[in-house]
Design a protein around this motif. Structure first.
Motif, mmCIF file in Angstrom:
data_model
loop_
_atom_site.group_PDB
_atom_site.id
_atom_site.type_symbol
_atom_site.label_atom_id
_atom_site.label_comp_id
_atom_site.label_asym_id
_atom_site.label_seq_id
_atom_site.Cartn_x
_atom_site.Cartn_y
_atom_site.Cartn_z
ATOM 1 N N GLY A 236 -25.142 41.008 -55.096
ATOM 2 C CA GLY A 236 -24.069 41.273 -55.788
ATOM 3 C C GLY A 236 -22.904 40.982 -55.412
ATOM 4 N N ASP A 237 -22.613 40.581 -53.942
ATOM 5 C CA ASP A 237 -21.266 39.815 -53.264
ATOM 6 C C ASP A 237 -20.846 38.560 -53.974
ATOM 7 N N GLY A 238 -22.035 37.947 -54.465
ATOM 8 C CA GLY A 238 -21.890 36.461 -55.152
ATOM 9 C C GLY A 238 -21.773 35.474 -53.956
ATOM 10 N N TRP A 239 -22.021 35.832 -52.575
ATOM 11 C CA TRP A 239 -22.403 35.097 -51.303
ATOM 12 C C TRP A 239 -23.534 35.133 -50.749
ATOM 13 N N THR A 240 -23.950 36.392 -50.513
ATOM 14 C CA THR A 240 -25.110 36.646 -49.332
ATOM 15 C C THR A 240 -26.318 36.164 -50.036
ATOM 16 N N ILE A 241 -27.290 35.196 -49.440
ATOM 17 C CA ILE A 241 -28.286 34.985 -49.743
ATOM 18 C C ILE A 241 -29.605 35.791 -48.942
ATOM 19 N N VAL A 242 -30.635 36.062 -49.877
ATOM 20 C CA VAL A 242 -31.622 36.927 -48.955
ATOM 21 C C VAL A 242 -33.057 36.388 -49.763
ATOM 22 N N THR A 243 -34.088 36.618 -48.772
ATOM 23 C CA THR A 243 -35.308 36.191 -49.090
ATOM 24 C C THR A 243 -35.725 37.148 -50.073
ATOM 25 N N LYS A 244 -36.555 36.831 -51.048
ATOM 26 C CA LYS A 244 -37.091 37.753 -52.343
ATOM 27 C C LYS A 244 -38.058 38.622 -51.787
ATOM 28 N N ASP A 245 -38.889 38.165 -50.748
ATOM 29 C CA ASP A 245 -39.932 39.158 -50.284
ATOM 30 C C ASP A 245 -39.344 39.986 -48.857
ATOM 31 N N ARG A 246 -38.271 39.666 -48.549
ATOM 32 C CA ARG A 246 -37.515 40.531 -47.506
ATOM 33 C C ARG A 246 -38.160 39.877 -46.165
ATOM 34 N N SER A 247 -38.758 38.916 -46.173
ATOM 35 C CA SER A 247 -39.268 38.401 -44.921
ATOM 36 C C SER A 247 -38.064 37.608 -43.867
ATOM 37 N N LEU A 248 -38.277 37.812 -42.773
ATOM 38 C CA LEU A 248 -37.208 37.220 -41.881
ATOM 39 C C LEU A 248 -36.932 35.792 -42.214
ATOM 40 N N SER A 249 -35.815 35.561 -42.134
ATOM 41 C CA SER A 249 -35.221 34.121 -42.231
ATOM 42 C C SER A 249 -34.313 33.609 -41.017
ATOM 43 N N ALA A 250 -34.464 32.299 -40.528
ATOM 44 C CA ALA A 250 -33.659 31.944 -39.465
ATOM 45 C C ALA A 250 -33.142 30.533 -39.836
ATOM 46 N N GLN A 251 -32.118 29.921 -39.315
ATOM 47 C CA GLN A 251 -31.344 28.879 -39.240
ATOM 48 C C GLN A 251 -30.670 28.530 -38.181
ATOM 49 N N TRP A 252 -30.822 27.134 -37.873
ATOM 50 C CA TRP A 252 -29.637 26.577 -36.748
ATOM 51 C C TRP A 252 -29.060 25.366 -37.377
ATOM 52 N N GLU A 253 -27.998 24.944 -36.885
ATOM 53 C CA GLU A 253 -27.137 24.013 -37.547
ATOM 54 C C GLU A 253 -26.308 23.106 -36.321
ATOM 55 N N HIS A 254 -26.649 21.899 -36.526
ATOM 56 C CA HIS A 254 -25.705 21.003 -35.757
ATOM 57 C C HIS A 254 -24.823 19.885 -36.557
ATOM 58 N N THR A 255 -23.846 19.473 -36.445
ATOM 59 C CA THR A 255 -23.061 18.280 -36.937
ATOM 60 C C THR A 255 -23.550 16.809 -36.141
ATOM 61 N N ILE A 256 -24.002 15.941 -36.964
ATOM 62 C CA ILE A 256 -24.374 14.908 -36.374
ATOM 63 C C ILE A 256 -23.984 13.694 -36.699
ATOM 64 N N LEU A 257 -23.548 12.497 -35.650
ATOM 65 C CA LEU A 257 -23.061 11.320 -36.031
ATOM 66 C C LEU A 257 -24.325 10.164 -35.763
ATOM 67 N N VAL A 258 -24.398 9.332 -36.823
ATOM 68 C CA VAL A 258 -25.377 8.309 -36.652
ATOM 69 C C VAL A 258 -24.671 7.065 -35.830
ATOM 70 N N THR A 259 -25.256 6.820 -34.677
ATOM 71 C CA THR A 259 -24.553 5.816 -33.732
ATOM 72 C C THR A 259 -25.221 4.558 -34.137
ATOM 73 N N PRO A 260 -24.819 3.341 -33.509
ATOM 74 C CA PRO A 260 -25.453 2.088 -33.656
ATOM 75 C C PRO A 260 -26.957 2.125 -32.963
ATOM 76 N N THR A 261 -27.264 2.950 -32.291
ATOM 77 C CA THR A 261 -28.728 2.952 -31.535
ATOM 78 C C THR A 261 -29.392 4.258 -31.849
ATOM 79 N N GLY A 262 -28.678 5.184 -32.368
ATOM 80 C CA GLY A 262 -29.273 6.430 -32.712
ATOM 81 C C GLY A 262 -28.577 7.512 -33.372
ATOM 82 N N TYR A 263 -28.307 8.682 -32.521
ATOM 83 C CA TYR A 263 -27.447 9.828 -33.032
ATOM 84 C C TYR A 263 -26.665 10.444 -31.836
ATOM 85 N N GLU A 264 -25.703 11.130 -32.227
ATOM 86 C CA GLU A 264 -24.766 11.699 -31.407
ATOM 87 C C GLU A 264 -24.669 13.261 -31.936
#
Length: 287
Positions: A236-264
């Protein structure tokens, strides 16, 4: 902060994918390193008894007074939303993303995702990490570890000529092979002068599909994996997203650059967890 894969637009997205110049890439390297440093700074404070409001206060003070940057989430208001009221997102246990910091203390056994985005000289850096508070169940540790591996399996697909679908397929096939589900309503996104830009980076899909990667693209990869079903709902706060079945959730994040030979990896900092052992082509920003 992931962009919705379905529904309204955020930031009036451009119709084409921006290819960054070397000067622009250097600006993104700088903010990426600051973003990683913020998560490094917060790490020792994530202990039983601290509140997420206190983590938010620490983050805002460090961002402005030490890093000389701006917290992008604070007062961020995409169409159809109230302004986001805090400087970081803290999503605990069955919360998938966009959890709003509050005065409830963290307790032993919690898992919490801290998602931060900084602005420096107009450039955005975006990253998140999972934290285990004190100790946690074997299932919780397994979920966090597998989600981290899924992130890096996606990152390892990044190179000129590959497709965005290769990233999503690598993440989805790995997650489902281990009995986890992939949240589909939110995705990674292009980033630079805008917080959320093209392309959408889905965490599921088929190899060889969607946009072809080119050197100079910059985007986030940020898989959200659930221990149970993939279905989610918004609180109801308009932001928080939860699992419907209340199971655990995890997230990891990085910002990635595509380089001429791969990634950074622009947001890999000194205190960040090292890449998994299977990672071969790893390069981190040194700005």
């Amino acid at each position: 902060m992931p962009k919705p894969a379905q529904g309204g637009e955020w930031d009036n997205w451009a119709m084409s994918i921006h290819l960054h110049t070397e000067e622009e890439i250097q600006g993104m390297r700088v903010v990426g390193q600051l973003t990683g440093r913020l998560l490094d700074y917060l790490t020792p404070f994530v202990q039983p008894g601290i509140t997420t409001n206190e983590l938010d206060r620490l983050a805002e003070t460090y961002t402005t007074e030490v890093l000389g940057a701006i917290s992008a989430p604070l007062n961020y208001q995409p169409p159809g939303h109230a302004p986001y009221p805090k400087s970081i997102c803290t999503s605990i246990n069955h919360q998938v993303c966009h959890g709003i910091p509050n005065d409830k203390p963290l307790k032993k056994g919690d898992i919490v995702n801290i998602d931060v985005t900084l602005i420096k000289d107009g450039w955005h850096g975006d990253s998140s990490r999972m934290f285990i508070v004190g100790d946690a169940s074997i299932a919780a540790k397994r979920l966090c570890a597998l989600t981290y591996e899924a992130l890096w399996l996606g990152i390892e697909q990044v190179r000129p000529g590959a497709h965005l679908g290769d990233i999503g397929h690598a993440i989805q096939s790995f997650a489902e092979r281990h009995g986890l589900s992939v949240v589909r309503e939110f995705c990674g996104h292009g980033i630079g002068r805008k917080f959320h830009d093209e392309p959408q980076v889905l965490h599921y899909g088929r190899p060889g599909t969607l946009e072809r990667l080119e050197a100079g693209m910059i985007f986030t990869i940020e898989p959200m994996l659930n221990a149970g079903r993939r279905d989610i709902k918004e609180l109801g706060d308009g932001w928080t997203i939860v699992t419907k079945d209340r199971s655990l959730s995890a997230q990891w994040e990085h910002t990635i650059l595509v380089t001429p030979t791969g990634y950074e990896v622009l947001t890999q900092s000194e205190g960040a967890p090292p890449p998994p052992a299977f990672v071969r082509g790893f390069a981190a920003s040194t700005a």
